[in-house]
Design a protein around this motif. Structure first.
Motif, mmCIF file in Angstrom:
data_model
loop_
_atom_site.group_PDB
_atom_site.id
_atom_site.type_symbol
_atom_site.label_atom_id
_atom_site.label_comp_id
_atom_site.label_asym_id
_atom_site.label_seq_id
_atom_site.Cartn_x
_atom_site.Cartn_y
_atom_site.Cartn_z
ATOM 1 N N ARG A 137 0.815 -1.221 0.000
ATOM 2 C CA ARG A 137 0.000 0.000 0.000
ATOM 3 C C ARG A 137 0.848 1.269 0.000
ATOM 4 N NH1 ARG A 137 -2.272 -3.567 3.502
ATOM 5 N NH2 ARG A 137 -1.274 -2.564 5.299
ATOM 6 N N GLY A 138 2.144 1.131 0.186
ATOM 7 C CA GLY A 138 3.043 2.277 0.036
ATOM 8 C C GLY A 138 3.494 2.938 1.311
ATOM 9 N N ALA A 139 2.832 2.700 2.431
ATOM 10 C CA ALA A 139 3.216 3.305 3.710
ATOM 11 C C ALA A 139 4.075 2.320 4.485
ATOM 12 C CB ALA A 139 1.982 3.689 4.516
ATOM 13 N N LEU A 140 5.344 2.663 4.710
ATOM 14 C CA LEU A 140 6.283 1.792 5.403
ATOM 15 C C LEU A 140 6.628 2.382 6.768
ATOM 16 C CD1 LEU A 140 6.542 0.784 2.436
ATOM 17 C CD2 LEU A 140 8.964 0.375 2.894
ATOM 18 N N VAL A 141 6.889 1.515 7.729
ATOM 19 C CA VAL A 141 7.252 1.986 9.064
ATOM 20 C C VAL A 141 8.670 2.542 9.090
ATOM 21 C CG1 VAL A 141 5.703 0.316 10.125
ATOM 22 C CG2 VAL A 141 8.116 -0.276 9.826
ATOM 23 N N SER A 142 9.496 2.119 8.166
ATOM 24 C CA SER A 142 10.919 2.445 8.196
ATOM 25 C C SER A 142 11.295 3.445 7.108
ATOM 26 C CB SER A 142 11.752 1.167 8.017
ATOM 27 O OG SER A 142 13.115 1.473 7.801
ATOM 28 N N LEU A 145 3.344 1.578 -7.519
ATOM 29 C CA LEU A 145 3.798 1.548 -6.125
ATOM 30 C C LEU A 145 4.554 2.826 -5.768
ATOM 31 C CD1 LEU A 145 4.166 0.302 -3.413
ATOM 32 C CD2 LEU A 145 6.003 -1.150 -4.329
ATOM 33 N N LEU A 146 5.354 3.342 -6.678
ATOM 34 C CA LEU A 146 6.033 4.611 -6.410
ATOM 35 C C LEU A 146 5.031 5.725 -6.149
ATOM 36 C CD1 LEU A 146 8.936 4.461 -9.041
ATOM 37 C CD2 LEU A 146 9.201 4.518 -6.550
ATOM 38 N N ILE A 147 3.930 5.731 -6.876
ATOM 39 C CA ILE A 147 2.883 6.733 -6.640
ATOM 40 C C ILE A 147 2.295 6.555 -5.249
ATOM 41 C CG2 ILE A 147 0.605 7.528 -7.363
ATOM 42 C CD1 ILE A 147 1.351 6.766 -10.215
ATOM 43 N N ARG A 148 2.010 5.305 -4.865
ATOM 44 C CA ARG A 148 1.429 5.060 -3.541
ATOM 45 C C ARG A 148 2.402 5.411 -2.421
ATOM 46 N NH1 ARG A 148 -0.097 0.433 -6.370
ATOM 47 N NH2 ARG A 148 1.310 -0.953 -5.207
ATOM 48 N N MET A 149 3.689 5.368 -2.702
ATOM 49 C CA MET A 149 4.704 5.740 -1.718
ATOM 50 C C MET A 149 4.884 7.252 -1.612
ATOM 51 S SD MET A 149 7.587 2.887 -2.744
ATOM 52 C CE MET A 149 8.869 3.588 -1.692
ATOM 53 N N GLY A 150 4.241 8.000 -2.497
ATOM 54 C CA GLY A 150 4.428 9.443 -2.514
ATOM 55 C C GLY A 150 5.620 9.884 -3.333
ATOM 56 N N GLU A 151 6.252 8.970 -4.047
ATOM 57 C CA GLU A 151 7.437 9.262 -4.854
ATOM 58 C C GLU A 151 7.014 9.604 -6.286
ATOM 59 O OE1 GLU A 151 10.408 9.617 -3.887
ATOM 60 O OE2 GLU A 151 10.484 8.684 -1.895
ATOM 61 N N THR A 152 6.254 10.694 -6.438
ATOM 62 C CA THR A 152 5.730 11.026 -7.757
ATOM 63 C C THR A 152 6.822 11.472 -8.716
ATOM 64 O OG1 THR A 152 5.184 13.194 -6.824
ATOM 65 C CG2 THR A 152 3.405 11.599 -7.005
ATOM 66 N N ASP A 153 7.854 12.146 -8.223
ATOM 67 C CA ASP A 153 8.940 12.553 -9.107
ATOM 68 C C ASP A 153 9.685 11.342 -9.656
ATOM 69 O OD1 ASP A 153 8.363 15.212 -8.778
ATOM 70 O OD2 ASP A 153 9.815 15.518 -7.176
ATOM 71 N N ALA A 154 9.979 10.394 -8.788
ATOM 72 C CA ALA A 154 10.640 9.171 -9.240
ATOM 73 C C ALA A 154 9.734 8.374 -10.168
ATOM 74 C CB ALA A 154 11.049 8.323 -8.041
#
Length: 640
Positions: free
Chosen positions: A182-187, A220-229
Motif C-alpha cells: 500500500r506504500g506506507a512503510l514503518v521504516s 507503487l512509487l505513486i502510492r509511496m508518494g514518490e511522484t517525481d521518481a
C-alpha cells in the motif's frame, strides 16, 4: 521522434515538454554548511526595482497612405466617395485531413505523411482541431525507439539492483510483492531501499511483459508518494508503447504533480482511457494550451452547468486552462461546502497558486503532505509543515530538508516559529561552542513526538556529525548518534564509541550500526540494556536482540535464549519469512528489497514484530545489502 514529426509540431504550435518545474529533492547534493546559511540576510525591505523600459512593438509602424492621383480635367469638381475594390484572389483550396491521416476500424489514427504549408492554410478550423486532437500513431524510426528490456533510472554501476536480479524469480511473487504493497512503510530506510529497487534498470521477470512490470513499479512509487521518481521511471518508456493501464498511471502522476500539460503528449498519442469528467477536462486543458482557449473554456463551463463535474473542479480547471490564452474571463474560486480533497482538485489548486482551506484538507492523508513538501509553487511555511512527515518517511533527504529551512531563513516574509526554527538550524551549524550548537539542535527536537521528532533528527543529522565526541556530552550522546544514523553518518557516529557506556542506549545504536565484522556482543551488556529500557513492553530491547541476531553479532545460543524468554519467536516461520529467506539464499537482492517493503508496511514501528525484523535484517545481510541492514536495525531501536 523523427524530424518530420518535430516539424509538424512546430507548425501546429503544439510543442510541449514532458519535463516539469519540480526538482527531485533526493538528488540535492549533501552539504555540511548550506550556502544560504553563510551570511544572514538583510532584514530591511528591499528597494523597489527600477521600472523596465517599455517593450518595443513587433509590428511595423503604419505607413502614410499614398497621395491620390490627379483627376482628369473632364471630371466633375464635386467631392466623390472613394470606392475600395477588393483585390482579385483565387479561392483557397480546402484540404481534408483524410489526405494524410488514416483511421482503422478501432478508431486509431495514423499520420501517413507531413501536411504542407499550403494544406495547413487550406484546412478548416474544424479539420485543424481534429488533426491536433486525434489519437495519432507516430511513425517513429526503429533506430529512434528505446528498448523496453531494461527501464529505470539507475543501473548497477550507479547503485541500482543488478538488471537480471529477477530473471529466475516467480513472476507471481514479484507481482504480489509490488501490488499488495500500500506504500506506507514503518521504516525510513526501508522506504529508501524500496524506492531504489523500483527505480533500478531491471529486466521483467519471465512471464511478465515489460509494460506490466513497469506499470506495477510506477503504481507503487505513486502510492509511496514518490511522484517525481514515478514520472522519471515512466518517461523511460516511449509513449507509443504505453498500455491503457500505464496511460492511467501517467494521468495519476501528472495530476498529483500539478503538471497537467505534461499529460498532453500522452493524450495526443494514446487518447483518453476513461470517460470520466476529469479526463475530458484534461483534454480541454491541453486544447487550451494548443491555442483553442475559447472552445476549451466553453466545454469546461458546460461540464459545470450540466453537473458532470463538481463546481469547484470545473472552476479550477477553467482557471488553469485560462492561463494559456488571451481570455480575460475572471474565474472566482469559492471553497464553500468543499470538505474533501482529491488529487485532481489539489493539483489544480496548487497549480494556479491557491491554498485549499483547512476544512478541505482535514483528513486528506499523508500523500498530500508529500506533494506539498515537494511542490516549489507552495509557500515555504506550508512546505516546512509538510516536510516533517515527508522526511520521516524517506521522501525527503537530510540535504533537501536543510535546503528548505535555508530558504525559510532567507525569506523575509516568513516570521514566527518557522523563522525561529530556521535560525536554530543555522546556529547548529555556525556557533563556535559545541555546547551552544547542541542547545540549538535541542531547540528543534524539544516538543515533538512521533514522525515529527524523527524528522527533526533527520534535519539535524549533518550538524550533529560536526560535533566532536566529548565526555561532557555523554548524556546527550544517544540523541546525537540517532540523529547521525537517520541520514547514514555511521562513521561520524562511531567516533562516539569510547564515550558511551556498555549497555547504554548509545551503545546499542552503535553496536547495530558499526560496519564490518565485529566480535559477538556480550550477553551482560544486553542484560544491562534490558534493565534500563523504559520503552513499552521492552520493545527496544527486543528489536536490539532481533537486529543483533540478524547481523550475526550475537551467538545463536544467546539469541535462542532471549527469543524464548521474551516470546519473540525468532525461529518460527511464516509464508513471508520463508519467501524472503529463499530469495536471500538465491542471492536475489531485488526480490529481497521488494519483500522488505511488503513486510514493513504500517503507520508506525508498533506494527513491526521482532521476528520479521530479524528475517529482514538477515536477508539483507545475506544478499550484500549490509549498509541497509545496519541502518534499518538501528532505526528500529531508535524509534521503538
Amino acid at each position: 521522434m523523427s524530424l518530420g514529426v518535430r516539424s509538424w509540431h512546430l507548425l501546429a504550435g503544439v510543442s510541449l515538454t514532458l519535463t516539469s518545474v519540480w526538482a527531485v529533492a533526493q538528488d540535492a547534493p549533501e552539504s555540511l554548511l548550506p550556502k544560504m546559511f553563510d551570511e544572514p540576510p538583510a532584514r530591511a525591505t528591499p528597494s523597489a526595482a527600477p521600472a523596465a523600459p517599455p517593450r518595443p512593438s513587433s509590428r511595423p509602424a503604419a505607413s502614410p497612405s499614398a497621395a491620390a492621383p490627379a483627376s482628369p480635367s473632364s471630371a466633375p469638381r464635386s467631392v466623390s466617395t472613394p470606392v475600395i475594390q477588393a483585390l482579385p484572389v483565387e479561392d483557397a483550396p480546402s484540404f481534408p485531413t483524410s489526405g494524410f491521416v488514416t483511421t482503422d476500424a478501432s478508431g486509431k489514427s495514423t499520420l501517413t505523411r507531413m501536411p504542407t504549408l499550403e494544406e495547413l492554410q487550406g484546412m478548416s478550423p474544424e479539420a485543424f482541431e481534429q488533426l491536433l486532437t486525434d489519437k495519432l500513431d507516430l511513425d517513429m524510426p526503429a533506430g529512434a525507439r528505446r528498448s523496453m528490456e531494461q527501464i529505470g533510472l539507475v543501473d548497477e554501476s550507479e547503485g541500482g539492483m543488478a538488471a537480471a536480479s529477477l530473471s529466475a524469480q516467480n513472476p507471481y511473487l514479484v507481482q504480489t510483492a509490488i501490488a499488495a504493497n500500500r506504500g506506507a512503510l514503518v521504516s525510513r530506510w526501508g522506504h529508501i531501499l524500496l524506492r531504489r529497487a523500483l527505480a533500478s534498470r531491471l529486466q521483467a521477470p519471465p512471464g511478465m511483459s515489460p509494460q506490466q512490470f513497469l506499470g506495477l513499479r510506477v503504481g507503487l512509487l505513486i502510492r509511496m508518494g514518490e511522484t517525481d521518481a514515478a514520472r522519471a521511471v515512466l518517461q523511460g518508456l516511449d509513449i507509443s508503447n504505453f498500455t491503457p493501464g500505464i496511460t492511467r498511471e501517467a494521468f495519476d502522476i501528472y495530476q498529483r504533480t500539478a503538471d497537467f500539460t505534461g499529460m498532453c503528449p500522452v493524450l495526443s498519442i494514446q487518447g483518453m482511457q476513461d470517460d470520466t469528467a476529469e479526463w475530458s477536462a484534461a483534454q480541454s486543458i491541453c486544447d487550451a494550451f494548443r491555442g483553442s482557449g475559447a472552445a476549451a473554456l466553453a466545454r469546461l463551463e458546460r461540464a459545470r452547468v450540466s453537473g458532470k463535474m463538481p463546481r469547484i473542479d470545473s472552476l479550477l480547471a477553467q482557471k488553469y486552462a485560462g492561463a494559456a490564452g488571451r481570455s480575460r474571463k475572471a474565474v472566482t474560486i469559492e471553497w464553500d461546502g468543499v470538505d474533501t480533497m482529491t488529487p485532481w482538485r489539489y493539483g489544480l489548486a496548487i497549480g494556479v497558486g491557491l491554498t485549499p482551506p483547512d476544512s478541505a484538507m482535514s483528513g486528506a492523508g499523508r500523500m498530500y503532505d508529500y506533494a506539498t513538501a515537494l511542490a516549489p509553487m507552495v509557500g515555504l511555511e506550508r512546505r516546512a509543515i509538510a516536510a516533517d512527515r515527508a522526511a520521516a518517511s524517506g521522501v525527503l533527504s537530510n540535504a533537501a530538508m536543510v535546503d528548505l529551512y535555508s530558504q525559510v531563513y532567507a525569506d523575509l516574509e516568513v516570521t514566527g516559529e518557522w523563522q525561529k526554527r530556521a535560525e536554530s538550524l543555522r546556529d547548529a551549524y555556525t556557533l563556535e561552542a559545541p555546547g551552544a550548537r547542541l542547545s540549538a539542535m535541542q531547540n528543534l527536537w524539544t516538543g515533538t513526538t512521533g514522525e515529527a521528532a524523527y524528522a527533526r533528527q533527520v534535519l539535524t543529522a549533518a550538524a550533529a556529525a560536526r560535533i566532536a565526541p566529548s565526555k561532557d556530552m555523554e548524556d546527550d550522546a544517544a540523541a546525537l548518534i540517532a540523529s547521525m544514523l537517520s541520514a547514514g553518518y555511521d562513521t561520524n557516529a562511531l567516533a562516539w564509541s569510547p564515550i558511551v557506556a556498555s549497555g547504554s542506549e548509545g551503545w546499542g545504536l552503535l553496536t547495530l550500526a558499526a560496519p564490518g565484522r565485529i566480535r559477538a556482543v556480550d550477553s551482560g551488556a544486553v542484560d544491562t540494556y534490558y534493565g534500563a529500557d523504559d520503552s513499552q513492553n521492552k520493545r527496544r530491547s527486543a528489536f536490539l536482540v532481533a537486529g543483533l541476531a540478524g547481523l550475526g553479532r550475537i551467538d545463536e545460543g544467546a539469541a535462542s535464549r532471549y527469543s524464548g524468554d521474551w516470546g519473540m519467536q525468532l525461529d518460527s516461520a511464516t509464508r513471508f519469512t520463508a519467501a524472503i529467506d529463499k530469495a536471500a539464499t538465491d542471492g536475489d537482492a531485488a526480490s529481497v528489497a521488494l519483500l522488505v517493503g511488503l513486510g514493513m508496511q504500517g503507520s508506525s514501528w508498533q506494527r513491526m514484530t521482532p521476528r520479521y525484523l530479524y528475517h529482514i535484517v538477515s536477508a539483507l545481510r545475506t544478499v550484500g545489502l549490509d549498509a541497509e541492514a545496519r541502518m534499518i536495525a538501528a532505526e528500529a531501536v531508535a524509534r521503538a
